[in-house]
Design an enzyme around this catalytic site. Sequence first.
Site, short mmCIF file in Angstrom:
data_model
loop_
_atom_site.label_atom_id
_atom_site.label_comp_id
_atom_site.label_asym_id
_atom_site.label_seq_id
_atom_site.Cartn_x
_atom_site.Cartn_y
_atom_site.Cartn_z
N ARG A 166 -10.41 6.90 4.45
CA ARG A 166 -9.81 5.43 3.67
C ARG A 166 -9.31 5.99 2.60
O ARG A 166 -8.68 5.45 1.50
CB ARG A 166 -10.58 3.86 4.51
CG ARG A 166 -9.99 3.12 5.26
CD ARG A 166 -11.68 2.78 5.74
NE ARG A 166 -11.17 1.13 4.76
CZ ARG A 166 -12.43 0.42 4.48
NH1 ARG A 166 -13.46 0.68 5.28
NH2 ARG A 166 -12.19 -0.86 4.34
N ARG A 214 -17.96 -3.81 10.36
CA ARG A 214 -16.41 -3.60 10.57
C ARG A 214 -16.24 -2.44 11.16
O ARG A 214 -16.96 -0.74 10.71
CB ARG A 214 -15.71 -3.09 9.15
CG ARG A 214 -15.24 -4.73 8.81
CD ARG A 214 -14.40 -4.97 7.36
NE ARG A 214 -13.20 -3.40 7.10
CZ ARG A 214 -12.51 -3.53 5.93
NH1 ARG A 214 -13.21 -5.24 5.25
NH2 ARG A 214 -11.45 -2.82 5.90
N ARG A 232 0.58 -0.89 0.29
CA ARG A 232 0.41 -0.05 -0.07
C ARG A 232 0.40 0.92 -0.13
O ARG A 232 0.22 2.62 0.29
CB ARG A 232 -0.87 -0.10 1.32
CG ARG A 232 -2.11 -0.55 1.09
CD ARG A 232 -3.00 -0.97 2.00
NE ARG A 232 -4.31 -0.66 2.18
CZ ARG A 232 -5.36 -1.08 2.92
NH1 ARG A 232 -4.32 -2.83 2.23
NH2 ARG A 232 -6.66 -1.03 2.83
N ARG A 249 -21.37 -3.01 3.07
CA ARG A 249 -20.55 -3.81 3.99
C ARG A 249 -21.10 -3.92 5.75
O ARG A 249 -20.96 -4.73 6.11
CB ARG A 249 -19.32 -3.80 3.82
CG ARG A 249 -18.41 -5.12 4.21
CD ARG A 249 -17.46 -5.01 3.63
NE ARG A 249 -16.66 -3.62 3.18
CZ ARG A 249 -15.13 -3.51 3.00
NH1 ARG A 249 -14.81 -3.85 1.92
NH2 ARG A 249 -15.02 -2.10 3.18
P1 AMP Z 1 -8.88 -3.62 4.47
O1 AMP Z 1 -8.57 -4.86 4.89
O2 AMP Z 1 -7.87 -4.15 2.83
O3 AMP Z 1 -9.75 -2.45 4.01
O4 AMP Z 1 -8.14 -3.07 5.16
C1 AMP Z 1 -8.38 -2.29 6.79
C2 AMP Z 1 -7.43 -1.16 7.27
O5 AMP Z 1 -6.12 -2.44 7.77
C3 AMP Z 1 -6.37 -0.70 6.08
O6 AMP Z 1 -7.49 0.74 6.57
C4 AMP Z 1 -5.13 -0.66 7.05
O7 AMP Z 1 -5.50 0.49 8.80
C5 AMP Z 1 -5.16 -1.27 7.73
N1 AMP Z 1 -4.38 -2.18 6.24
C6 AMP Z 1 -4.61 -3.46 5.89
N2 AMP Z 1 -2.99 -3.53 4.86
C7 AMP Z 1 -2.16 -2.55 5.32
C8 AMP Z 1 -1.08 -1.92 4.95
N3 AMP Z 1 -0.25 -2.64 3.54
N4 AMP Z 1 -0.79 -1.19 4.72
C9 AMP Z 1 -1.35 -0.61 5.78
N5 AMP Z 1 -2.29 -0.77 7.21
C10 AMP Z 1 -2.91 -1.42 6.17
#
Ligand code: AMP
Length: 187
Positions: free
Chosen positions: A144, A133, A88, A127
Amino acid sequence: MNVILLGPPGCGKGTQGALLATRTETTRIATGDLLREAVRAGTDLGQKAQSFMDKGLLVPDEVILGLITEVLNTPEAQNGVIMDGFPRTVTQAEAVDELLASKGQTVDHVFTFEVPDAELVRRMQERAEQEGRSDDTPEAFQNRLGVYQEQTAPLIAFYEQRNLVTAIPGTGTKDEVAARVQGALQG
Ligand code: AMP
């Protein structure tokens, strides 16, 4: 085959990642799922990550790099991985390159899923009702989206320099989107 799925929250990375992993007999690795598990289990990693996640901010690279190293070195990852939600940041992308290179592998494809913002918000609301969540609140979701544009979208240019990126229209049914991904892999 190592594939990266890039795109804003709600664009379909999780759904498409699962379908693609089944079809290509690779493993989908989602850092978001692993972090949520760590939060639920109350591990050290989970405690470090939780406040960032709840606000919709990225968990700092120094916390994530250890996680990425661990998951890319697991036995299931050796036949290739579908990376959902990482890298990311450019720092994470460089770490992925190094870890794959140490196994004689590379990033083979990067897919971005293009979905209008209004549709992303609609999916988030759906969702939120289904999964509850903590970061699917309107405020965290806006963070986000902003964080994606600022910190993650620049990775598209990073991988375009290597001709690895295919932009996939992300609207339509999940089977329609999956067929577009399949077509791009074959083409
Ligand atoms: P996601 O399920 O991919 O939308 O991730 C949910 C949250 O987890 C994100 O908003 C970040 O806070 C954290 N997160 C997930 N993957 C990463 C990553 N590769 N780097 C930093 N934060 C992450």
